[in-house]
Enzyme design. Structure first.
Site, short mmCIF file in Angstrom:
data_model
loop_
_atom_site.label_atom_id
_atom_site.label_comp_id
_atom_site.label_asym_id
_atom_site.label_seq_id
_atom_site.Cartn_x
_atom_site.Cartn_y
_atom_site.Cartn_z
N HIS A 25 6.45 2.31 -3.08
CA HIS A 25 5.51 2.57 -1.97
C HIS A 25 6.26 2.77 -0.64
O HIS A 25 5.81 3.52 0.22
CB HIS A 25 4.53 1.40 -1.84
CG HIS A 25 3.63 1.26 -3.03
ND1 HIS A 25 2.31 1.64 -3.01
CD2 HIS A 25 3.86 0.77 -4.27
CE1 HIS A 25 1.76 1.40 -4.19
NE2 HIS A 25 2.68 0.87 -4.97
N ASP A 123 -0.70 2.26 3.50
CA ASP A 123 -0.79 2.42 2.05
C ASP A 123 -2.24 2.17 1.65
O ASP A 123 -2.91 1.28 2.18
CB ASP A 123 0.13 1.43 1.34
CG ASP A 123 0.29 1.72 -0.13
OD1 ASP A 123 -0.69 1.52 -0.88
OD2 ASP A 123 1.38 2.15 -0.55
#
Length: 458
Positions: A25, A123
């Site tokens: 990520h 995110d």
């Protein structure tokens, strides 16, 4: 070309980015940050101290560390720092991080005299940040670090649960096609690793889907030509604008690696014939037992193909590195390293195929370099990515977790010579390249994103 005045004006606009603290990520978020910086925006990165990135690699960004700054907070200090146990941090932060994130954002919104914060990009799994952004009237865009196909599957989890896929008792249904997703098999859904859409992971993914749909926009690490049917569905079902940008085509992820990268093998790789070497890497979190590790070893040997194999410390359960490796295994057939600059490896002319766990970053990097794949998903979205690459894009050989030396060797030999698969991979790379040209889908998507962020009023 863009004028210096336009760039200067945008440099007065700051974007806050908030990645999830895991390698898969962090990489795309920092690639996006570099891309937006190159377009003239100032960048602040919010990050946990857990899996803290090497800030010295990004002197052009401002870093602020949040959520786990209190060493006395037992909710954090008692959590494992590795493996899936570290995933529990997501639950803790999503449940208890509202006040701290709001406080940090209030400071940032009031801090700059010559700059204004345009938006926050988080995110998608930081779903709690939507309510915080809303309370501050701050636009929140999300970065979805997996595929559109994966997102649509996650959005269908309640249906999968009702159909009994998530807690399957009848093993004869494993190869059954999934309702609404005929490319998937029920065993792919089971590999996602939870028993109900209402267990902690199921609820987190449900919240992720819900808060993504109400965000101000969605940024995907992908490109239109790779997932066109899925993009049509997403655009029909979600009102927020969508921006598809293949980050590996703009920046490498090497500077955001949490592990030190070995480059000592490049002289050896430079001397290998074109398309002759199998690159093997199963990502930053996967593990196998010693028996399966040895089957991989013998499968590589039996294939009689040269290889470059990334074996991360801790990959073999119960071993610190490659202690179970038989004496004399490697020889001149290949090289074993602890970590490697993957995009640079995949772009090397000697690489003929990539044996991968199908994390989305690895999958997309392989697509962008036109490298055919052997597909061995371990968990989570990897199974969905692998099926898509195998049965839709047709750029890989699906092996799964079949740790049998004969099947491994067979898959290696096939992927290194199958011209249909290799041609499909080359065509997909060409489509990615064309999408970046002026007027192409990815080019226009990036330009639209820049204009969209610039349109937010202070």
């Amino acid at each position: 070309m863009e004028s210096q005045t336009e760039t200067t004006v945008r440099r007065q606009r700051r974007i806050i980015l908030f990645p999830l603290p895991f390698q898969g990520h962090i990489n795309p978020m920092l690639q996006l940050a570099n891309l937006l910086y190159s377009k003239g925006f100032s960048i602040t990165i919010l990050h946990t101290n857990f899996n803290k990135p090497k800030t010295s690699n990004y002197p052009h960004f401002t870093f602020r560390f949040i959520l786990d700054n209190d060493p006395q907070d037992q909710r954090i200090s008692n959590l494992p720092s590795h493996g899936m146990g570290a995933f529990n941090r997501l639950f803790v932060f999503n449940e208890h991080g509202h006040n701290e994130l709001r406080h940090e954002l209030e400071l940032l919104l009031a801090l700059e005299e010559d700059e204004q914060v345009s938006c926050i990009i988080t995110d998608a799994l930081w779903h709690f940040s939507q309510s915080v952004a809303d309370s501050l009237n701050l636009p929140r865009l999300v970065l979805r670090t997996s595929s559109l196909f994966c997102f649509l599957a996650y959005a269908s989890f309640p249906v999968f649960d009702d159909l009994g896929y998530l807690n399957l008792a009848d093993q004869t249904r494993l190869d059954e096609q999934v309702a609404g997703f005929p490319v998937l098999k029920v065993k792919d859904i089971i590999k996602l690793g939870f028993k109900s859409s209402k267990d902690p992971i199921g609820l987190m993914l449900s919240n992720m889907v819900k808060q993504t749909k109400v965000s101000s926009g969605i940024i995907w690490n992908s490109f239109k030509e790779l997932e066109e049917p899925e993009l049509e569905t997403v655009c029909r079902d979600i009102r927020a604008p969508n921006f598809l940008i293949p980050f590996p085509k703009h920046f490498t992820a090497s500077s955001s690696s949490l592990l030190d990268q070995d480059r000592s093998f490049f002289p050896w790789l430079d001397h290998q014939p074109p398309n002759s070497v199998l690159y093997v890497s199963f990502g930053s979190t996967t593990e196998v037992n010693e028996k399966d590790f040895l089957e991989i070893v013998h499968g590589l040997v039996d294939s009689k193909k040269s290889f470059l194999w990334v074996v991360r410390p801790g990959f073999v359960k119960g071993s610190s590195w490659i202690e179970p490796l038989p004496d004399g295994f490697v020889g001149e057939w290949g090289r074993i390293v602890k970590w490697a600059p993957q995009q640079e490896v995949l772009a090397h002319e000697a690489i003929g195929a990539f044996w991968t766990h199908n994390g989305w970053n690895s999958t997309l990097e392989s697509v962008c370099e036109g490298v055919a794949m052997i597909l061995s998903p371990f968990m989570g979205d990897q199974a969905l990515n692998a099926r898509y690459m195998s049965d839709v894009s047709k750029v890989g050989v699906y092996l799964g977790n079949v740790w049998e030396r004969q099947e491994i060797a067979k898959a290696i030999r096939r992927v290194m010579v199958d011209e249909d698969i290799r041609e499909n991979a080359r065509v997909l790379k060409q489509k990615a390249n064309v999408s970046l040209m002026k007027g192409g889908s990815s080019y226009e998507s990036l330009e639209s994103l820049v204009a969209y962020i610039s349109s937010f009023s202070f």
